[in-house]
Scaffold this active site. Structure first.
Site, short mmCIF file in Angstrom:
data_model
loop_
_atom_site.label_atom_id
_atom_site.label_comp_id
_atom_site.label_asym_id
_atom_site.label_seq_id
_atom_site.Cartn_x
_atom_site.Cartn_y
_atom_site.Cartn_z
N GLY A 117 40.26 30.34 37.88
CA GLY A 117 40.35 31.62 37.20
C GLY A 117 39.20 31.94 36.28
O GLY A 117 39.36 32.73 35.35
N SER A 118 38.01 31.38 36.51
CA SER A 118 36.88 31.70 35.63
C SER A 118 36.50 33.17 35.74
O SER A 118 36.19 33.81 34.73
CB SER A 118 35.67 30.80 35.92
OG SER A 118 35.15 31.05 37.21
N ASN A 119 36.55 33.72 36.95
CA ASN A 119 36.29 35.16 37.08
C ASN A 119 37.37 35.97 36.39
O ASN A 119 37.07 36.98 35.73
CB ASN A 119 36.20 35.56 38.56
CG ASN A 119 34.79 35.47 39.10
OD1 ASN A 119 33.84 35.90 38.46
ND2 ASN A 119 34.65 34.89 40.27
N LEU A 131 45.74 36.42 52.62
CA LEU A 131 45.66 37.83 52.99
C LEU A 131 46.72 38.62 52.23
O LEU A 131 47.82 38.13 52.01
CB LEU A 131 45.89 38.00 54.50
CG LEU A 131 44.74 37.65 55.43
CD1 LEU A 131 45.22 37.75 56.89
CD2 LEU A 131 43.55 38.56 55.21
N ASN A 151 37.89 42.68 46.25
CA ASN A 151 37.69 41.23 46.26
C ASN A 151 36.22 40.94 46.02
O ASN A 151 35.36 41.79 46.25
CB ASN A 151 38.12 40.66 47.62
CG ASN A 151 37.99 39.14 47.68
OD1 ASN A 151 38.36 38.44 46.75
ND2 ASN A 151 37.45 38.64 48.78
N HIS A 173 33.26 38.04 47.10
CA HIS A 173 32.99 36.96 48.05
C HIS A 173 31.65 36.33 47.70
O HIS A 173 30.69 37.05 47.42
CB HIS A 173 32.97 37.51 49.47
CG HIS A 173 32.84 36.44 50.51
ND1 HIS A 173 33.88 35.60 50.86
CD2 HIS A 173 31.78 36.06 51.26
CE1 HIS A 173 33.46 34.75 51.78
NE2 HIS A 173 32.20 35.01 52.06
#
Length: 196
Positions: free
Chosen positions: A18-20, A93, A108, A110
């Site tokens: 969960g750093s983002n 998904l 999202n 990537h």
């Protein structure tokens, strides 16, 4: 403070550290127009739960059955009046009931330059190793809308850097994290501000 009716609410889905998610939460702290209202995870041991607790953000844990065979997650998002959904290291998904309920409002990030190096199983270190093995000269991040296919939605934003001869999957990962933390919150803010 803005009234509750004008506040835009973000839900973050994450499967791991969960750093983002933390960077996004920190970015919107004190913002009177946008808030992170919810953190959701499919992993009861995910460190993102600790991060959510630290910032006093409600968190929900769900399993595959609840996600795909019930409307529970959809109903939680609706009840909290979530406007925008952010995937931040979320590995499943998104089911159709959520995709249709928040069409065009789910994004999202990537860790590669899509459409290359995307798809099922392509996440984290696997992506960076594949990039190196393919002899790519550059890599970066892609922020995209989410649909029913892994990493297939319309691209919103990309940022890239050159791969140097001594780079490893680990060194590339570090550079990717810098880009993610710098750009993801900014792009989210722009998209949320454009919501009606």
């Amino acid at each position: 403070m803005a009234s509750n009716n004008s506040m835009k609410r973000i839900a973050i889905f994450a499967s791991g550290s969960g750093s983002n998610a933390q960077k996004i939460i920190e970015y919107f702290e004190g913002n009177d127009a946008v808030e992170v209202s919810l953190v959701l995870t499919n992993n009861e041991n995910a460190y993102v739960l600790e991060r959510a607790a630290f910032f006093k953000i409600p968190a929900y844990i769900f399993d595959r059955q609840l996600f795909y065979e019930s409307g529970m997650v959809h109903d939680i998002l609706r009840d909290v009046r979530v406007d925008f959904i952010v995937l931040a290291g979320f590995l499943w998904l998104v089911p159709k009931n959520i995709l249709s309920g928040w069409a065009g409002h789910i994004i999202n990030i990537h860790p590669a330059l899509l459409p290359k190096f995307g798809g099922k199983g392509m996440y984290g270190g696997r992506v960076h190793q594949a990039v190196i093995e393919a002899g790519e000269k550059e890599t970066g991040i892609t922020i995209h809308y989410v649909n029913e296919v892994y990493d297939d939605g319309e691209i919103i934003f990309q940022e890239r850097f050159t791969i140097h001869p001594g780079d490893t999957a680990e060194s590339i990962a570090e550079k990717i994290h810098v880009l993610e933390h710098k750009y993801y919150p900014v792009v989210i803010e722009r998209l949320v501000e454009e919501l009606e």
